[in-house]
Structure formats: structure tokens, C-alpha cells
Design an enzyme around this catalytic site. Structure first.
Site, mmCIF file in Angstrom:
data_model
loop_
_atom_site.group_PDB
_atom_site.id
_atom_site.type_symbol
_atom_site.label_atom_id
_atom_site.label_comp_id
_atom_site.label_asym_id
_atom_site.label_seq_id
_atom_site.Cartn_x
_atom_site.Cartn_y
_atom_site.Cartn_z
ATOM 1 N N ASP A 157 37.046 36.669 40.168
ATOM 2 C CA ASP A 157 38.290 37.560 39.025
ATOM 3 C C ASP A 157 37.963 39.244 39.414
ATOM 4 O O ASP A 157 36.777 39.839 39.474
ATOM 5 C CB ASP A 157 37.995 36.848 38.283
ATOM 6 C CG ASP A 157 38.387 35.653 37.345
ATOM 7 O OD1 ASP A 157 39.024 35.159 38.658
ATOM 8 O OD2 ASP A 157 37.563 35.172 36.790
ATOM 9 N N ASP A 171 45.054 32.901 38.253
ATOM 10 C CA ASP A 171 45.384 32.817 37.038
ATOM 11 C C ASP A 171 46.537 32.843 36.626
ATOM 12 O O ASP A 171 47.569 32.219 36.061
ATOM 13 C CB ASP A 171 44.205 33.423 36.666
ATOM 14 C CG ASP A 171 42.718 32.937 36.845
ATOM 15 O OD1 ASP A 171 42.665 31.751 36.528
ATOM 16 O OD2 ASP A 171 41.941 33.751 36.606
#
Length: 198
Positions: A157, A171
Site C-alpha cells: 500500500d 483497493d
């Protein structure tokens, strides 16, 4: 017998039977159109999925190579920065103790979308499912190939808004696809292109 051969075996032969040949021609012209329409929607689904997957994969490769173990990069003042982290949980860092479960769920989502694609005639649904598929594949790739091990890998991330969880492009694709599906469901549009009203 000759009439059956004319209708079934020689659809391109002009007939002299009045209205019946015209009706048969309309039906036969409609069938390929339906098949083409379905193939186009499937192509859209996989094109969107491939685009989402490639963008996610490339962004993660760049982040790991250039940003991991380095200071965060400020993009918009204190409101948005790029910061490389490894997330063993679900989207936005939820449930880090259930990595394998999330891996199985992602794989199941991919199978369901692939099966649903056979009945897909709606362009908006193709885009929504393509986003879901690309996002699921992006994070599943991390789960399988990244450390600490197969099916237990941590997702990369890097998008870090202020006062919000760190996430990635996969995401984002999953969330956008999910929102689009909710909107389509409220409008009564089904994946096969039909509209229903409750």
C-alpha cells in the site's frame, strides 16, 4: 423436407415463400447480433480488468523499488503523501490476522466474476466487474508472491491521505467497482442487460 432444408440448412438462399422467409431471416440476423453484443461486453470486462491490474502492478513495482525504506513523499501538502507499507490484512489495513481468509475470498470473487461473464450483456456492469476483477487480481498477486509466504503475502500500500488508511490502486478499483454495482442495482439494471423494477 425441402422446406426444412431451406430454413435450417440454407439461410442465405433467397426464398420465395412470402412472410415466412423474412421472419426466419430476422431471427437469424438477430442471433449473431446477440452473440456479438455479449462478446463485446466480455471484452470490455477483461480490458478494464487488465488495465486496472497492470496499473496496480506497475505502481507497486515502482513503490517497492523507489519508495520502500525511504521517507514518505508529500504530494499535496499534509493532505496526501506516498508512503510504502506492507499490509497483511484486507483493504485499508483491516483484519491483519486473517490473511489466508482474504486470499480465499479474493480467489472466490475472481471465479464468480469469470462465471458471471458468460451472461454479461450490460456495459456498465462490464466496467464494474472489470474493476473488481482487476483489483482482486492485483491484491491476490501480492498475497501469492510476496513475503512472508505463498497465500500469506503482505499487500503493498502507498496512497496515504490525511486521517485515512493507506491503500493502493487495487483497493481503489475494488471500491469504485463496488460503488458502481450498488448504483446499478438501485437502478434495477441486471448484468444481462435487463431492467427490473421492484
Amino acid at each position: 423436407m425441402a422446406e426444412a432444408e431451406r430454413i435450417i440448412g440454407t439461410p442465405d438462399t433467397p426464398g420465395a415463400g412470402g412472410a415466412e422467409p423474412e421472419q426466419s431471416g430476422v431471427e437469424e440476423a438477430g442471433a449473431p447480433a446477440e452473440g456479438t453484443r455479449g462478446r463485446r461486453r466480455i471484452a470490455v470486462l477483461f480490458t478494464v480488468a487488465a488495465l486496472a491490474y497492470v496499473l496496480d502492478l506497475v505502481s507497486k513495482l515502482i513503490v517497492v523499488a523507489k519508495l520502500e525504506h525511504h521517507a514518505p513523499i508529500q504530494i499535496i501538502g499534509d493532505w496526501l503523501r506516498f508512503e510504502a507499507i506492507r499490509n497483511a490484512g484486507a483493504a485499508f489495513g483491516v483484519g491483519e490476522a486473517f490473511t489466508i481468509i482474504f486470499t480465499v475470498i479474493a480467489a472466490a470473487v475472481i471465479v464468480v466474476i469469470a462465471r458471471l461473464a458468460r451472461k454479461l450483456y450490460s456495459l456498465p456492469w462490464a466496467i464494474a466487474l472489470g474493476l473488481l476483477l482487476g483489483g482482486a487480481l492485483g491484491n491476490l498477486t501480492d498475497r501469492i508472491f510476496r513475503s512472508p509466504g505463498i497465500f500469506e503475502g503482505a499487500v503493498v500500500d502507498f496512497i496515504a491521505p490525511k486521517h485515512f488508511a493507506v491503500f493502493n490502486l487495487a483497493d481503489s478499483a475494488i471500491v469504485c467497482g463496488g460503488i458502481l454495482i450498488v448504483l446499478l442495482s438501485f437502478r434495477g439494471l441486471d448484468p444481462d442487460g435487463t431492467v427490473h423494477k421492484d
